[in-house]
Enzyme design. Structure first.
Site, short mmCIF file in Angstrom:
data_model
loop_
_atom_site.label_atom_id
_atom_site.label_comp_id
_atom_site.label_asym_id
_atom_site.label_seq_id
_atom_site.Cartn_x
_atom_site.Cartn_y
_atom_site.Cartn_z
CG HIS A 38 -1.87 -1.07 1.36
ND1 HIS A 38 -1.75 -2.06 2.30
CD2 HIS A 38 -3.02 -1.33 0.68
CE1 HIS A 38 -2.76 -2.89 2.20
NE2 HIS A 38 -3.55 -2.48 1.22
CB VAL A 177 5.56 -4.24 -2.63
CG1 VAL A 177 6.64 -4.33 -1.55
CG2 VAL A 177 5.55 -2.86 -3.28
P1 AMP Z 1 -6.50 -3.66 -0.61
O1 AMP Z 1 -6.33 -2.90 0.67
O2 AMP Z 1 -6.09 -5.09 -0.53
O3 AMP Z 1 -7.86 -3.44 -1.23
O4 AMP Z 1 -5.47 -3.00 -1.61
C1 AMP Z 1 -5.49 -1.63 -1.88
C2 AMP Z 1 -4.57 -1.34 -3.04
O5 AMP Z 1 -3.25 -1.75 -2.72
C3 AMP Z 1 -4.99 -2.12 -4.30
O6 AMP Z 1 -4.84 -1.26 -5.43
C4 AMP Z 1 -3.99 -3.26 -4.31
O7 AMP Z 1 -3.73 -3.77 -5.60
C5 AMP Z 1 -2.75 -2.59 -3.74
N1 AMP Z 1 -1.83 -3.60 -3.20
C6 AMP Z 1 -2.09 -4.53 -2.26
N2 AMP Z 1 -1.02 -5.32 -2.07
C7 AMP Z 1 -0.04 -4.87 -2.89
C8 AMP Z 1 1.30 -5.28 -3.18
N3 AMP Z 1 1.87 -6.30 -2.57
N4 AMP Z 1 1.99 -4.57 -4.11
C9 AMP Z 1 1.41 -3.53 -4.76
N5 AMP Z 1 0.15 -3.11 -4.54
C10 AMP Z 1 -0.57 -3.76 -3.63
#
Ligand code: AMP
Length: 291
Positions: A38, A177
């Site tokens: 994030h 990441v």
């Molecule tokens: P979430 O809180 O899981 O809904 O994720 C919020 C945002 O963070 C989304 O756009 C996800 O794709 C991104 N995100 C979550 N994990 C990762 C990661 N490991 N690398 C890059 N972006 C991420």
């Protein structure tokens, strides 16, 4: 200083004020339990815009009954601290009531891109995602919004929605990441036991195996998919139950017979009761594209 706001009107006012000051608005939607993945989105937003807003909203409409909505990790005070340290000025934390009132009655149909992969395994998931993202973008009206490639299908759906519904926001995709051993960061990783965590490595092992096989000249999707399954099995045995290991067109997400254009390897599975997903770009070696 980070301002934590729960109401849509107050968010609109805060963003309007930043805009009056001539600042470009960046927005990062999340479900919280923030990690370095994030924060990579937040840092990209801070680098490209002058006022960064983040939302933390565990969106009930993208969870099917029986999924982990109630158990989803929540740590809003820690999230606020992490975001403040990055220079984020606005944290939007609506309740479901603020977000939806008695709705949503009208929702966004995410169309063809949502039919396969996660959409097939989680019916209704992408309708929930597309609808909440549309609502958040309409509330904040940012110049740029940042999404992770970790949720590649989601990123493609959001891009297509913005195009088809003329939402007038720039969508920026940010690379995945990973932990040093390859596991893609996910809020759900906190629920993995030490053994589960090792089993989760089968996903990134599958992707690495596909990249290697492609580099050695294998372009048939069925062969690459077999290589992915073998690598997952070798790393994780029965502890990882794969939902799919697929080679898809990077734009349409349709299955490919052969890697000739830019493709995406997609993989997902369950470790115990935790679902994990991962993906990577696959670019055919030049010699194989034009034999
Ligand atoms: P979430 O809180 O899981 O809904 O994720 C919020 C945002 O963070 C989304 O756009 C996800 O794709 C991104 N995100 C979550 N994990 C990762 C990661 N490991 N690398 C890059 N972006 C991420």
């Amino acid at each position: 200083m980070i301002e934590r706001i729960g109401s849509k009107n107050e968010v609109r006012a805060a963003v309007a004020e930043a805009r009056r000051e001539g600042r470009r608005i960046g927005f990062v939607p999340t479900m919280g339990a923030l990690h370095e993945g994030h924060l990579a989105l937040v840092r990209a937003a801070c680098a490209r815009t002058d006022f960064v807003a983040v939302s933390v909203f565990v969106n009930p409409t993208q969870f099917a009954p029986g999924e982990d909505f109630d158990d989803y990790p929540r740590q809003i005070d820690k999230d606020a601290e992490l975001l403040a340290a990055e220079g984020v000025e606005l944290l939007f934390t609506p309740t479901a009531d603020v977000m939806y009132g008695d709705g949503p009655e009208v929702t966004v149909d995410p169309g063809h891109l949502a039919k396969r992969w996660e959409g097939e395994i989680r019916p209704g998931h992408f309708t929930g995602v597309a609808t909440v993202v549309a609502k958040l973008l309409n509330t904040l009206r940012p110049d740029l919004a940042f999404f992770g490639e970790k949720d590649y299908q989601q990123l493609q759906i959001v891009r297509r929605m913005v195009q088809d519904l003329d939402l007038g926001v720039g969508i920026v995709g940010v690379p995945i990441v990973r932990e040093p051993d390859g596991l893609a960061l996910s809020s759900r990783n906190v629920r993995l036991s030490a053994a589960d965590r090792i089993a989760g490595l089968g996903l990134s092992a599958a992707l690495t195996a596909a990249e290697q096989a492609l580099a050695w000249g294998e372009t048939e999707a069925s062969a690459l998919e077999a290589v992915m399954r073998e690598a997952a099995e070798k790393t994780s045995g029965d502890a990882l139950v794969l939902d799919y290991a697929a080679i898809a067109d990077a734009a349409t997400l349709d299955p490919l017979a052969r890697v000739t254009t830019e493709a995406r390897a997609l993989v997902a599975g369950r470790v115990g009761s935790t679902r994990l997903i991962d993906n990577c770009a696959l670019v055919a070696p030049e010699a194989e594209v034009h034999p």
